[in-house]
Design an enzyme around this catalytic site. Structure first.
Site, PDB file in Angstrom:
ATOM      1  N   THR A 115      20.661 -13.961 -43.891  1.00 26.56           N
ATOM      2  CA  THR A 115      19.569 -13.259 -43.199  1.00 26.56           C
ATOM      3  C   THR A 115      18.353 -14.170 -43.108  1.00 26.56           C
ATOM      4  O   THR A 115      18.157 -15.042 -43.955  1.00 26.56           O
ATOM      5  CB  THR A 115      19.171 -11.958 -43.936  1.00 26.56           C
ATOM      6  OG1 THR A 115      18.153 -11.290 -43.186  1.00 26.56           O
ATOM      7  CG2 THR A 115      18.639 -12.219 -45.335  1.00 26.56           C
ATOM      8  N   ASN A 157      11.920  -9.802 -46.086  1.00 29.29           N
ATOM      9  CA  ASN A 157      11.833  -8.477 -46.735  1.00 29.29           C
ATOM     10  C   ASN A 157      13.191  -8.060 -47.281  1.00 29.29           C
ATOM     11  O   ASN A 157      13.314  -7.570 -48.400  1.00 29.29           O
ATOM     12  CB  ASN A 157      11.376  -7.414 -45.736  1.00 29.29           C
ATOM     13  CG  ASN A 157       9.923  -7.574 -45.385  1.00 29.29           C
ATOM     14  OD1 ASN A 157       9.070  -7.487 -46.250  1.00 29.29           O
ATOM     15  ND2 ASN A 157       9.657  -7.829 -44.122  1.00 29.29           N
ATOM     16  N   LYS A 158      14.202  -8.246 -46.447  1.00 33.74           N
ATOM     17  CA  LYS A 158      15.551  -7.871 -46.867  1.00 33.74           C
ATOM     18  C   LYS A 158      16.023  -8.745 -48.017  1.00 33.74           C
ATOM     19  O   LYS A 158      16.640  -8.272 -48.966  1.00 33.74           O
ATOM     20  CB  LYS A 158      16.531  -8.040 -45.692  1.00 33.74           C
ATOM     21  CG  LYS A 158      16.606  -6.841 -44.822  1.00 33.74           C
ATOM     22  CD  LYS A 158      17.950  -6.732 -44.155  1.00 33.74           C
ATOM     23  CE  LYS A 158      18.054  -7.594 -42.941  1.00 33.74           C
ATOM     24  NZ  LYS A 158      19.270  -7.357 -42.179  1.00 33.74           N
ATOM     25  N   ASP A 218      24.303  -5.666 -41.791  1.00 39.56           N
ATOM     26  CA  ASP A 218      23.757  -5.217 -40.526  1.00 39.56           C
ATOM     27  C   ASP A 218      23.451  -3.740 -40.689  1.00 39.56           C
ATOM     28  O   ASP A 218      24.213  -3.013 -41.325  1.00 39.56           O
ATOM     29  CB  ASP A 218      24.737  -5.463 -39.382  1.00 39.56           C
ATOM     30  CG  ASP A 218      24.007  -5.466 -38.045  1.00 39.56           C
ATOM     31  OD1 ASP A 218      23.213  -6.385 -37.815  1.00 39.56           O
ATOM     32  OD2 ASP A 218      24.212  -4.536 -37.242  1.00 39.56           O
ATOM     33  N   PHE A 240       9.524  -2.077 -43.908  1.00 37.40           N
ATOM     34  CA  PHE A 240       9.583  -2.753 -42.606  1.00 37.40           C
ATOM     35  C   PHE A 240      10.350  -1.862 -41.616  1.00 37.40           C
ATOM     36  O   PHE A 240      10.846  -0.794 -41.979  1.00 37.40           O
ATOM     37  CB  PHE A 240      10.232  -4.139 -42.741  1.00 37.40           C
ATOM     38  CG  PHE A 240      11.683  -4.101 -43.157  1.00 37.40           C
ATOM     39  CD1 PHE A 240      12.032  -3.917 -44.487  1.00 37.40           C
ATOM     40  CD2 PHE A 240      12.706  -4.234 -42.219  1.00 37.40           C
ATOM     41  CE1 PHE A 240      13.378  -3.867 -44.871  1.00 37.40           C
ATOM     42  CE2 PHE A 240      14.038  -4.203 -42.609  1.00 37.40           C
ATOM     43  CZ  PHE A 240      14.371  -4.013 -43.936  1.00 37.40           C
ATOM     44  N   TYR A 291      11.769   0.672 -39.211  1.00 41.78           N
ATOM     45  CA  TYR A 291      11.523   2.095 -38.954  1.00 41.78           C
ATOM     46  C   TYR A 291      11.056   2.852 -40.202  1.00 41.78           C
ATOM     47  O   TYR A 291      10.949   4.085 -40.180  1.00 41.78           O
ATOM     48  CB  TYR A 291      12.800   2.743 -38.411  1.00 41.78           C
ATOM     49  CG  TYR A 291      13.280   2.191 -37.076  1.00 41.78           C
ATOM     50  CD1 TYR A 291      12.883   2.775 -35.882  1.00 41.78           C
ATOM     51  CD2 TYR A 291      14.131   1.091 -37.019  1.00 41.78           C
ATOM     52  CE1 TYR A 291      13.320   2.276 -34.661  1.00 41.78           C
ATOM     53  CE2 TYR A 291      14.578   0.581 -35.803  1.00 41.78           C
ATOM     54  CZ  TYR A 291      14.169   1.179 -34.632  1.00 41.78           C
ATOM     55  OH  TYR A 291      14.607   0.687 -33.424  1.00 41.78           O
ATOM     56  N   LYS A 311      13.043   2.750 -52.976  1.00 41.37           N
ATOM     57  CA  LYS A 311      13.794   2.649 -51.716  1.00 41.37           C
ATOM     58  C   LYS A 311      15.187   2.079 -51.983  1.00 41.37           C
ATOM     59  O   LYS A 311      16.188   2.567 -51.454  1.00 41.37           O
ATOM     60  CB  LYS A 311      13.033   1.774 -50.716  1.00 41.37           C
ATOM     61  CG  LYS A 311      13.781   1.637 -49.393  1.00 41.37           C
ATOM     62  CD  LYS A 311      13.128   0.702 -48.401  1.00 41.37           C
ATOM     63  CE  LYS A 311      14.056   0.459 -47.227  1.00 41.37           C
ATOM     64  NZ  LYS A 311      13.616  -0.593 -46.315  1.00 41.37           N
ATOM     65  N   HIS A 339      20.091   3.030 -48.000  1.00 40.37           N
ATOM     66  CA  HIS A 339      21.355   2.580 -47.413  1.00 40.37           C
ATOM     67  C   HIS A 339      21.773   1.193 -47.909  1.00 40.37           C
ATOM     68  O   HIS A 339      22.893   0.976 -48.340  1.00 40.37           O
ATOM     69  CB  HIS A 339      21.209   2.574 -45.885  1.00 40.37           C
ATOM     70  CG  HIS A 339      19.886   2.011 -45.431  1.00 40.37           C
ATOM     71  ND1 HIS A 339      18.692   2.655 -45.679  1.00 40.37           N
ATOM     72  CD2 HIS A 339      19.566   0.855 -44.824  1.00 40.37           C
ATOM     73  CE1 HIS A 339      17.695   1.925 -45.206  1.00 40.37           C
ATOM     74  NE2 HIS A 339      18.201   0.819 -44.685  1.00 40.37           N
TER      75      HIS A 339
HETATM   76  P1  IMP Z   1      19.204  -5.671 -39.015  1.00 38.29           P
HETATM   77  O1  IMP Z   1      20.579  -5.194 -39.099  1.00 38.29           O
HETATM   78  O2  IMP Z   1      18.629  -5.999 -40.321  1.00 38.29           O
HETATM   79  O3  IMP Z   1      19.053  -6.729 -37.984  1.00 38.29           O
HETATM   80  O4  IMP Z   1      18.297  -4.451 -38.571  1.00 38.29           O
HETATM   81  C1  IMP Z   1      18.391  -3.832 -37.336  1.00 38.29           C
HETATM   82  C2  IMP Z   1      17.116  -3.049 -37.071  1.00 38.29           C
HETATM   83  O5  IMP Z   1      17.000  -1.991 -38.007  1.00 38.29           O
HETATM   84  C3  IMP Z   1      15.804  -3.823 -37.163  1.00 38.29           C
HETATM   85  O6  IMP Z   1      14.948  -3.308 -36.166  1.00 38.29           O
HETATM   86  C4  IMP Z   1      15.264  -3.511 -38.512  1.00 38.29           C
HETATM   87  O7  IMP Z   1      13.866  -3.550 -38.534  1.00 38.29           O
HETATM   88  C5  IMP Z   1      15.785  -2.109 -38.713  1.00 38.29           C
HETATM   89  N1  IMP Z   1      16.055  -1.927 -40.131  1.00 38.29           N
HETATM   90  C6  IMP Z   1      17.012  -2.533 -40.878  1.00 38.29           C
HETATM   91  N2  IMP Z   1      16.943  -2.142 -42.154  1.00 38.29           N
HETATM   92  C7  IMP Z   1      15.904  -1.267 -42.209  1.00 38.29           C
HETATM   93  C8  IMP Z   1      15.322  -0.545 -43.284  1.00 38.29           C
HETATM   94  O8  IMP Z   1      15.719  -0.610 -44.454  1.00 38.29           O
HETATM   95  N3  IMP Z   1      14.275   0.236 -42.966  1.00 38.29           N
HETATM   96  C9  IMP Z   1      13.784   0.345 -41.701  1.00 38.29           C
HETATM   97  N4  IMP Z   1      14.284  -0.314 -40.681  1.00 38.29           N
HETATM   98  C10 IMP Z   1      15.339  -1.132 -40.927  1.00 38.29           C
END
Ligand code: IMP
Length: 189
Positions: A7, A11-12, A68, A148, A150, A171, A176
Site C-alpha cells: 500500500t 494511514n492504512k 482492498d 480517512f 469515508y 476502529k 473491517h
Molecule cells: P482502498 O481499497 O484502500 O484503495 O480504498 C478504497 C476507498 O475506500 C478509498 O476511497 C478509501 O479512502 C476508502 N477506504 C478504505 N478503507 C477505509 C476506511 O477504513 N475508512 C474509510 N474509508 C476507507
C-alpha cells in the site's frame, strides 16, 4: 519474518502496523523502492487485492499482502463498492467522494452500509484470502476529524461515534480491516 504490505496509504500502513505481533517486520512499498501506481482494474474488491499482491510478487519476488476495501451501501445496490476510491470521478478525493455519496443519498431513508476489506496474501508460494466486514449506517453529516476516506460519515452498528471520532485502536478492534487482519494473524500463529 519480513512481509511487504502493498500500500502507498500511510494511514492504512500505520493502522495495520499497530495490529501486528512484533515478530513480523512490516515493510512498505517505498521501503522496497516501489513507487508505482499499482493497477486496480479488477471489478471486485477481492480481484483488486489479488492484482496488488501479484504485482509485487512478480516484480520484486517478495512475500506480501495487500488489502482492498469498499464501502457498500445497501440502498445503492452496494455502490460505491469496488469503485469507492474513484466514486466522484477523475481527481476524486475523500471530501469529493463523501459529498457525492451524501448527495446521492439525500432522499434515501435506508442508510444501511458496510465496509468490506479483503486481504490477499502471497506467502511461501500460496495465495490466500481473508475477509473482514463492519456493518453500520451512513450519516447525513460528517462527524469527526480522525481516520480517512469515508470515516466521518460511517457510524458502526452499536456505536455512537463515527470512525472519524474514534481512536485508531477502537476502529481497528471493531473495523473491517482489523477483522480481516485478525484472520491473517491467526493464519501465522
Ligand atoms: P482502498 O481499497 O484502500 O484503495 O480504498 C478504497 C476507498 O475506500 C478509498 O476511497 C478509501 O479512502 C476508502 N477506504 C478504505 N478503507 C477505509 C476506511 O477504513 N475508512 C474509510 N474509508 C476507507
Amino acid at each position: 519474518m519480513k512481509l511487504v504490505f502493498a500500500t502507498h496509504n500511510l494511514n492504512k500502513f500505520k493502522e495495520v502496523q499497530s495490529l501486528l505481533p512484533s515478530n513480523i517486520e512490516l515493510v512498505s512499498l517505498s521501503d522496497i523502492g516501489c513507487y508505482d501506481d499499482i493497477p486496480e482494474t479488477a471489478d471486485t474488491i477481492q480481484g483488486n487485492a489479488l492484482l496488488k499482491v501479484a504485482y509485487v510478487k512478480e516484480k520484486y519476488g517478495l512475500d506480501c499482502f495487500a488489502d482492498d476495501t469498499g464501502l457498500e451501501v445497501r440502498s445503492l445496490n452496494n455502490a460505491p463498492g469496488v469503485y469507492s476510491a474513484r466514486y466522484s470521478g477523475p481527481g476524486a478525493n475523500a471530501q469529493s467522494n463523501i459529498h457525492k455519496l451524501l448527495d446521492n443519498m439525500s432522499d434515501i431513508k435506508d442508510r444501511a452500509a458496510r465496509f468490506k476489506t479483503v486481504i490477499a496474501l502471497d506467502y511461501n508460494g500460496k495465495q490466500l484470502l481473508f475477509e473482514g466486514i463492519c456493518p453500520g449506517t451512513i450519516l447525513s453529516q460528517q462527524r469527526g476529524t480522525k481516520g480517512f476516506g469515508y470515516d466521518p460519515i460511517f457510524l458502526p452498528n452499536g456505536k455512537n461515534q463515527t470512525f472519524a471520532e474514534m481512536s485508531l485502536q477502537e476502529k481497528s478492534t471493531i473495523g473491517h480491516r482489523g477483522k480481516a487482519m485478525q484472520k491473517l494473524m491467526a493464519h501465522f500463529s
